[in-house]
Design an enzyme around this catalytic site. Structure first.
Site, short mmCIF file in Angstrom:
data_model
loop_
_atom_site.label_atom_id
_atom_site.label_comp_id
_atom_site.label_asym_id
_atom_site.label_seq_id
_atom_site.Cartn_x
_atom_site.Cartn_y
_atom_site.Cartn_z
N GLY A 264 57.85 20.78 -12.12
CA GLY A 264 57.61 19.74 -13.14
C GLY A 264 58.88 18.97 -13.44
O GLY A 264 59.95 19.56 -13.53
N ARG B 196 55.76 19.77 -5.36
CA ARG B 196 55.34 21.16 -5.20
C ARG B 196 54.96 21.35 -3.73
O ARG B 196 54.32 20.47 -3.15
CB ARG B 196 54.15 21.46 -6.11
N ASP C 273 60.48 28.06 -13.38
CA ASP C 273 60.21 29.40 -12.89
C ASP C 273 59.85 29.49 -11.41
O ASP C 273 60.42 30.28 -10.67
CB ASP C 273 58.96 29.87 -13.66
N THR D 145 62.85 22.03 -17.57
CA THR D 145 61.42 21.95 -17.86
C THR D 145 61.24 21.60 -19.34
O THR D 145 61.96 22.13 -20.19
CB THR D 145 60.67 23.26 -17.53
N ASP E 137 58.94 22.55 -21.13
CA ASP E 137 58.23 23.65 -21.82
C ASP E 137 59.16 24.68 -22.46
O ASP E 137 58.69 25.47 -23.28
CB ASP E 137 57.29 24.37 -20.85
N ASP F 16 60.15 27.35 -21.34
CA ASP F 16 59.57 28.69 -21.17
C ASP F 16 60.28 29.52 -20.10
O ASP F 16 59.65 30.27 -19.37
CB ASP F 16 58.07 28.56 -20.85
N ARG G 63 50.95 24.62 -21.13
CA ARG G 63 49.78 25.36 -20.63
C ARG G 63 49.87 26.83 -20.97
O ARG G 63 48.90 27.46 -21.36
CB ARG G 63 49.70 25.23 -19.10
N ARG H 263 44.94 21.68 -53.66
CA ARG H 263 46.07 21.26 -54.49
C ARG H 263 46.39 19.76 -54.29
O ARG H 263 47.50 19.29 -54.53
CB ARG H 263 47.29 22.12 -54.26
P1 ADP Z 1 58.26 24.97 -11.71
O1 ADP Z 1 59.51 25.15 -10.93
O2 ADP Z 1 58.32 23.79 -12.64
O3 ADP Z 1 57.81 26.26 -12.39
P2 ADP Z 1 56.15 25.37 -9.71
O4 ADP Z 1 55.69 26.66 -10.28
O5 ADP Z 1 55.12 24.40 -9.27
O6 ADP Z 1 57.11 24.56 -10.70
O7 ADP Z 1 57.08 25.71 -8.46
C1 ADP Z 1 57.70 24.72 -7.69
C2 ADP Z 1 57.69 25.09 -6.24
O8 ADP Z 1 58.44 26.29 -6.03
C3 ADP Z 1 56.33 25.41 -5.66
O9 ADP Z 1 55.61 24.27 -5.28
C4 ADP Z 1 56.68 26.24 -4.44
O10 ADP Z 1 57.04 25.42 -3.34
C5 ADP Z 1 57.94 26.99 -4.91
N1 ADP Z 1 57.56 28.36 -5.28
C6 ADP Z 1 56.89 28.77 -6.38
N2 ADP Z 1 56.68 30.11 -6.37
C7 ADP Z 1 57.23 30.56 -5.23
C8 ADP Z 1 57.36 31.86 -4.61
N3 ADP Z 1 56.88 32.96 -5.20
N4 ADP Z 1 58.00 31.93 -3.41
C9 ADP Z 1 58.49 30.84 -2.83
N5 ADP Z 1 58.41 29.60 -3.34
C10 ADP Z 1 57.80 29.45 -4.52
#
Ligand code: ADP
Length: 329
Positions: free
Chosen positions: A18, A79, A110, A133, A135, A137, A179, A219
């Site tokens: 994001g 992504r 994350d 991010t 968020d 989070d 979310r 009130r």
């Molecule tokens: P954010 O980084 O904002 O949390 P995403 O969760 O969409 O966004 O993760 C971004 C990209 O990181 C994903 O599209 C994917 O390519 C990569 N990614 C996410 N999880 C994994 C994982 N467990 N192993 C390898 N690459 C990952």
């Protein structure tokens, strides 16, 4: 946390997942600190997508001109499903090696850090993460880049809504982003004087919100604002409005703030955080530290192992919500 002893000459930087306001300020810091320290810095387009498609290009000092105040990310973000598979990661690593990239700075959330951790675990590519991010989070950092801007953007909208709510004696339900996370909702709710705050994890009930609204009416309050995080079902505010209507006959207006919270010029706080974190990421790589995220603890920058960041969940500060409830009565 890991150490590597290779002297680095060329680093890559990418934004992933994001987007968040302030990512550009972080890229700028990585590039300018890197070049000031004698490194070459390459930009990778759209995160893991560009790593796999070999969109890896050198960045110069001048490329960073006039971006500190811009929202979004000049490197683009994305992504990549392919990167979550071993073959995809192998392709990405082949490209990194062909471009002679010694180490990486990953600006993202994350998921992006899970990918970064895999690059170190599987291929010994040193990566340092910078949390970006809206968020907020991410476990291990009090603040993430973009959060302050998103909260202020939402708050500005809520202040406007409050004007019209007060003029017409209305009940408004404002839906903010988040979310899985209630950070924007809790901060905006406290700062905006909301009567009730709904986080994604079911912290309260419609009945409790109705009680709070009724207490206010008793009130002499004529208008109320409820804040809800979008949760797993964007449009949740409409469901809440329906329930309140069915239970009380009260008509609630709904306002869904949506993606405007992602954009806009980053606040001073986000630009400063991004600049400090970007610089600290390059410093960490220069010292041979990797597989870590740069985080904050209060005003202090800290280093947190990516493994810990990605395996833990950061909890919404419920004390902010209790305080918001107390102050709105
Ligand atoms: P954010 O980084 O904002 O949390 P995403 O969760 O969409 O966004 O993760 C971004 C990209 O990181 C994903 O599209 C994917 O390519 C990569 N990614 C996410 N999880 C994994 C994982 N467990 N192993 C390898 N690459 C990952």
């Amino acid at each position: 946390m890991a150490n590597f002893d290779k002297k680095i000459k060329r680093i890559g930087v990418y934004t992933s997942g994001g987007d968040a306001p302030g990512m550009n300020a972080a890229i700028r810091a990585v590039v300018r600190v890197g070049i000031a320290q004698g490194l070459e810095v390459y930009g990778i387009h759209a995160g893991y997508i560009g790593m796999i498609d070999n969109q890896i290009h050198p960045l110069q000092l001048g490329d960073m001109a006039n971006i500190i105040q811009r929202g979004g990310t000049i490197l683009k973000t994305g992504r990549s499903l392919e990167f979550t598979k071993p073959e995809g990661r192998q392709k990405a690593v082949n490209n990194l090696l062909a471009s002679k990239i010694d180490a990486l700075v990953c600006i993202g959330g994350d998921g992006s850090f899970r990918g970064a951790h895999a690059l170190w675990e599987e291929f010994k590519i040193p990566v340092v993460g910078v949390p970006g991010t809206i968020d907020n989070d991410i476990y291990g950092s009090d603040k993430t880049i973009g959060f302050d801007t998103a909260v202020n953007t939402a708050l500005e909208a809520i202040d406007r809504i409050r004007d019209t709510a007060a003029s017409h004696d209305r009940l408004f339900i404002v839906e903010v982003m988040g979310r899985n996370s209630g950070f924007i909702a809790s901060h905006v709710g406290l700062a905006g004087g909301a009567e009730e705050i709904f986080t994604p994890d079911g912290n309260t009930t419609v009945d409790k919100a109705i009680d709070h609204i009724k207490e206010g009416i008793a009130r002499g309050k004529s208008s109320s604002i409820l804040i809800t995080a979008e949760g797993q079902k964007p449009g949740r505010a409409y469901d809440l409005a329906d329930s309140i209507r069915k239970k009380t006959g009260m008509d609630a207006k709904v306002s869904i703030l949506g993606h405007q919270q992602r954009g806009g010029s980053p606040t001073a706080a986000d630009r400063i955080l991004a600049s400090r974190m970007g610089a600290a990421a390059v410093d960490a790589l220069q010292k041979g530290y990797c597989d870590i995220m740069i985080g904050t603890e209060g005003e202090r920058l800290i280093q947190v192992p990516l493994d810990i960041v990605t395996k833990n969940e950061k909890k919404t500060q419920m004390d902010l919500i209790s305080l918001a409830n107390l102050l709105a009565t």
